[in-house]
Design a protein around this motif. Structure first.
Motif, PDB file in Angstrom:
ATOM      1  N   ASP A 111       0.833  -1.198   0.000  1.00 47.64           N
ATOM      2  CA  ASP A 111       0.000   0.000   0.000  1.00 47.64           C
ATOM      3  C   ASP A 111       0.872   1.254   0.000  1.00 47.64           C
ATOM      4  O   ASP A 111       1.990   1.255   0.524  1.00 47.64           O
ATOM      5  CB  ASP A 111      -0.905   0.016   1.233  1.00 47.64           C
ATOM      6  N   ALA A 112       0.337   2.321  -0.577  1.00 46.01           N
ATOM      7  CA  ALA A 112       1.087   3.579  -0.642  1.00 46.01           C
ATOM      8  C   ALA A 112       1.226   4.191   0.745  1.00 46.01           C
ATOM      9  O   ALA A 112       0.281   4.179   1.551  1.00 46.01           O
ATOM     10  CB  ALA A 112       0.380   4.550  -1.581  1.00 46.01           C
ATOM     11  N   GLU A 156      17.171  -0.859  -3.798  1.00 43.00           N
ATOM     12  CA  GLU A 156      15.860  -1.278  -4.278  1.00 43.00           C
ATOM     13  C   GLU A 156      15.130  -0.076  -4.877  1.00 43.00           C
ATOM     14  O   GLU A 156      15.472   1.073  -4.616  1.00 43.00           O
ATOM     15  CB  GLU A 156      15.047  -1.904  -3.148  1.00 43.00           C
ATOM     16  N   SER A 157      14.100  -0.344  -5.666  1.00 46.29           N
ATOM     17  CA  SER A 157      13.353   0.715  -6.338  1.00 46.29           C
ATOM     18  C   SER A 157      12.008   0.938  -5.673  1.00 46.29           C
ATOM     19  O   SER A 157      11.368  -0.010  -5.181  1.00 46.29           O
ATOM     20  CB  SER A 157      13.136   0.367  -7.819  1.00 46.29           C
ATOM     21  N   ILE A 158      11.582   2.189  -5.677  1.00 51.13           N
ATOM     22  CA  ILE A 158      10.262   2.562  -5.183  1.00 51.13           C
ATOM     23  C   ILE A 158       9.617   3.472  -6.228  1.00 51.13           C
ATOM     24  O   ILE A 158      10.284   3.965  -7.139  1.00 51.13           O
ATOM     25  CB  ILE A 158      10.323   3.277  -3.819  1.00 51.13           C
ATOM     26  N   VAL A 159       8.325   3.678  -6.091  1.00 53.59           N
ATOM     27  CA  VAL A 159       7.587   4.541  -7.011  1.00 53.59           C
ATOM     28  C   VAL A 159       7.038   5.726  -6.231  1.00 53.59           C
ATOM     29  O   VAL A 159       6.354   5.554  -5.216  1.00 53.59           O
ATOM     30  CB  VAL A 159       6.436   3.779  -7.690  1.00 53.59           C
ATOM     31  N   ALA A 160       7.385   6.937  -6.691  1.00 56.73           N
ATOM     32  CA  ALA A 160       6.834   8.155  -6.098  1.00 56.73           C
ATOM     33  C   ALA A 160       5.575   8.521  -6.874  1.00 56.73           C
ATOM     34  O   ALA A 160       5.624   8.720  -8.088  1.00 56.73           O
ATOM     35  CB  ALA A 160       7.852   9.290  -6.161  1.00 56.73           C
ATOM     36  N   GLN A 175       6.878   8.496 -10.662  1.00 53.88           N
ATOM     37  CA  GLN A 175       8.306   8.604 -10.958  1.00 53.88           C
ATOM     38  C   GLN A 175       9.035   7.482 -10.221  1.00 53.88           C
ATOM     39  O   GLN A 175       8.865   7.323  -9.008  1.00 53.88           O
ATOM     40  CB  GLN A 175       8.843   9.953 -10.501  1.00 53.88           C
ATOM     41  N   ASP A 176       9.825   6.697 -10.938  1.00 50.25           N
ATOM     42  CA  ASP A 176      10.616   5.642 -10.307  1.00 50.25           C
ATOM     43  C   ASP A 176      11.841   6.246  -9.642  1.00 50.25           C
ATOM     44  O   ASP A 176      12.523   7.096 -10.218  1.00 50.25           O
ATOM     45  CB  ASP A 176      11.051   4.598 -11.337  1.00 50.25           C
TER      46      ASP A 176
END
Length: 611
Positions: A111-112, A156-160, A175-176
């Motif tokens: 979840d965001a 690691e990658s997250i998404v904004a 935005q990655d």
């Protein structure tokens, strides 16, 4: 070896041998001196160690060096640059409105999470001193709490996910970001994500409804608004004073002055046919906006009058030459009436502001063929460079002609930054100022003075001044206490040395008389108690330092669990043993002078009389 030096060494040996002979008395004197010095060394060690430990904890924790504004207001670029140039400032970066600084982060399909977005830049101490690194474009740094909530690790990658409400509907862009580092818990307990300032500003722009072409985020145009220095009114009949006064009522203008043809030509570079009357409407200090022009149109409705906004002191720099420039937007009918060049872009419009219409130029002469694209730089406000397309037949006017709408936009660069954006082939209005800042002082001692300076400028700021001032007060208090006890100790030690050495001279009058009798000079006898005092001082310092070293080690071991690596409750700087030795030697030599003077009064005959 010089005979004088060898003689002094023999006297020194005699003094040392005498102290060794009376070792019990010597031990008592050395112990008494050590008993005075050791507590002073312990007290100074506690002062230096405690204060240094507290200062280290403040200095090593950038939170105590941080200064930030308590309220949101706009800070212009010049003010920020002046503050950044202050030698007390180690790091400064701007921030955005709190309402725009919250974004959603998503990781691993979870979840965001709503996370606070904070800008950073090179040399950010909060990141560099808490296991972090400076993120670049497409990267971020997470606080410990943010990483825990998202369940992510370094690399690691997250998404904004950035959201806004516009026109009654919700819009979202993503935005990655790659996690470059995770901060230690000491950097703060709040969930925060640190990114370069450019990304933060783009987020703010998008949330305020503007588009960000570089990231493909759609939105409203950030085109500069039009502003002018004044408006010229051309009429085929003279305007009576009452009407001229009416033109400045409720239009935002303050002056309406008649002009002659020469003044008109000097201002615009255009000749005025006979039978036309020009008037100059302006604001002595300030700019004229388009709403003032609309108000003038309403007041002049029914009269055959032309409104020509103008801007002073703009210069056009082309690749091969520099030209004076004038902005003009009139339709074909007006151009024919006034015998002016026909303009391909037509009359003044507040709605037709697309670049294909505005980025045009009508040049005098025929040096450049129609359709050529020239890189032009405009001066007179902040310089702006962009391509202009050459249009129309060569003009007989000695100045270059461009749309007045374009000139109005460029004039706005005197108040707001305007840049050319190649991606959209358009002029873009930059933000008016900065809404806040993060500032870190070079040292905690600089924080109170910086806070006082900012508050003196009427800016209320938040900083850990109270904690820093408590350390400074404690430091001053311990220093005063140390010197008070030190003075008492010095007085006591001096009294002991003076009395002991004086008594030793009185007790050894016969021996000193014999030494004089066998040829010891008066100055050598003078040095005898001086050498003894120096030896007692060195032995006393050595014993005191040994006692201090032992006791300080015990203190540091007892409190070791409360300290970080390299910290100590009781510790003296490396040069203090030699300083203590020098100070004690000076005290001992000064204390021995009375006894030395007394020794010089002993005559050789006293030894004979004693026998």
């Amino acid at each position: 070896m010089d005979s004088g030096v060898s003689q002094r060494l023999r006297v020194f040996g005699l003094a040392a041998a005498h102290l060794k002979h009376e070792w019990v008395l010597t031990l008592c004197l050395v112990s008494a001196l050590a008993a005075v010095l050791a507590p002073l060394l312990i007290l100074m060690g506690l002062k230096e160690g405690t204060i240094e430990t507290l200062r280290d904890r403040l200095v090593q924790d950038p939170v105590y060096r941080e200064i930030r504004p308590a309220i949101t207001r706009t800070f212009d670029k010049e003010w920020m640059e002046q503050l950044q140039s202050d030698e007390r400032v180690a790091f400064l970066t701007t921030t955005i409105l709190p309402a725009s600084s919250m974004i959603h982060l998503v990781a691993n399909g979870t979840d965001a999470e709503l996370i606070d977005l904070v800008p950073t830049a090179d040399d950010d101490p909060l990141l560099l001193e808490n296991d972090g690194a400076i993120p670049q474009e497409g990267e971020c740094v997470l606080s410990n709490e943010a990483a825990r909530r998202l369940g992510v690790k370094v690399n690691e990658s997250i998404v904004a996910r950035v959201t806004r409400s516009r026109g009654g509907r919700y819009e979202t862009v993503e935005q990655d970001l790659r996690v470059k580092a995770v901060l230690s818990s000491r950097a703060g307990s709040l969930a925060r994500v640190y990114t370069p300032l450019e990304f933060v500003v783009d987020v703010e722009s998008y949330k305020e409804g503007r588009g960000v072409a570089a990231r493909g985020w759609a939105g409203q145009s950030s085109q500069p608004y039009m502003s002018f220095d004044g408006v010229l009114v051309l009429s085929q009949s003279m305007l009576d004073p009452v009407l001229r006064t009416g033109l400045v009522v409720n239009t935002g203008l303050l002056k309406a002055d008649p002009m002659d043809s020469e003044a008109f030509a000097s201002l615009t570079g255009l000749s005025l046919p006979d039978g036309w009357y020009p008037y100059n409407l302006s604001i002595p200090a300030g700019s004229v906006n388009y709403s003032s022009i609309e108000a003038l149109k309403r007041k002049l409705r029914g009269r055959e009058a032309l409104l020509i906004p103008y801007v002073n002191d703009l210069i056009l720099q082309l690749p091969e030459k520099e030209l004076a420039i004038v902005g003009l937007s009139i339709n074909t009918d007006w151009a024919e009436k006034l015998a002016w060049p026909a303009l391909p872009w037509g009359q003044l419009s507040a709605t037709a502001l697309e670049s294909t219409r505005l980025m045009q130029i009508l040049l005098p002469g025929d040096d450049v063929s129609v359709g050529t694209s020239l890189m032009a730089t405009f001066y007179g406000a902040s310089p702006v460079t962009f391509p202009l397309k050459v249009v129309g037949a060569p003009s007989q006017v000695k100045r270059a002609l461009v749309p007045i709408e374009l000139i109005g936009m460029l004039r706005t660069a005197r108040d707001r930054a305007v840049v050319y954006q190649a991606e959209t082939d358009d002029l873009v209005l930059q933000r008016a100022g900065f809404r806040g800042f993060r500032l870190y002082a070079r040292n905690i001692d600089d924080v109170p003075s910086l806070v006082a300076q900012l508050r003196g400028q009427g800016l209320e700021v938040v900083a850990a001044v109270d904690a820093i001032e408590r350390i400074q007060v404690l430091d001053r208090g311990l220093t005063q206490l140390f010197w008070l006890i030190a003075v008492l100790g010095v007085v006591g030690a001096s009294a002991v040395l003076i009395a002991s050495l004086y008594a030793a001279v009185e007790r050894e009058r016969k021996d000193l008389g014999v030494l004089r009798l066998i040829g010891l000079a008066r100055k050598d006898v003078f040095l005898f108690p001086v050498f003894q005092g120096a030896l007692i001082a060195m032995l006393g310092v050595a014993l005191a330092w040994g006692g201090y070293s032992l006791l300080s080690e015990v203190i540091n071991r007892v409190f070791g669990n409360e300290l970080s690596d390299g910290q100590a409750i009781c510790r003296l700087p490396a040069g203090y043993p030699w300083l203590a030795m020098l100070a004690t030697l000076t005290l001992a030599i000064m204390s021995s002078l009375i006894a030395a003077w007394k020794a010089t009064l002993i005559e050789p005959a006293e030894a004979i009389r004693e026998e």
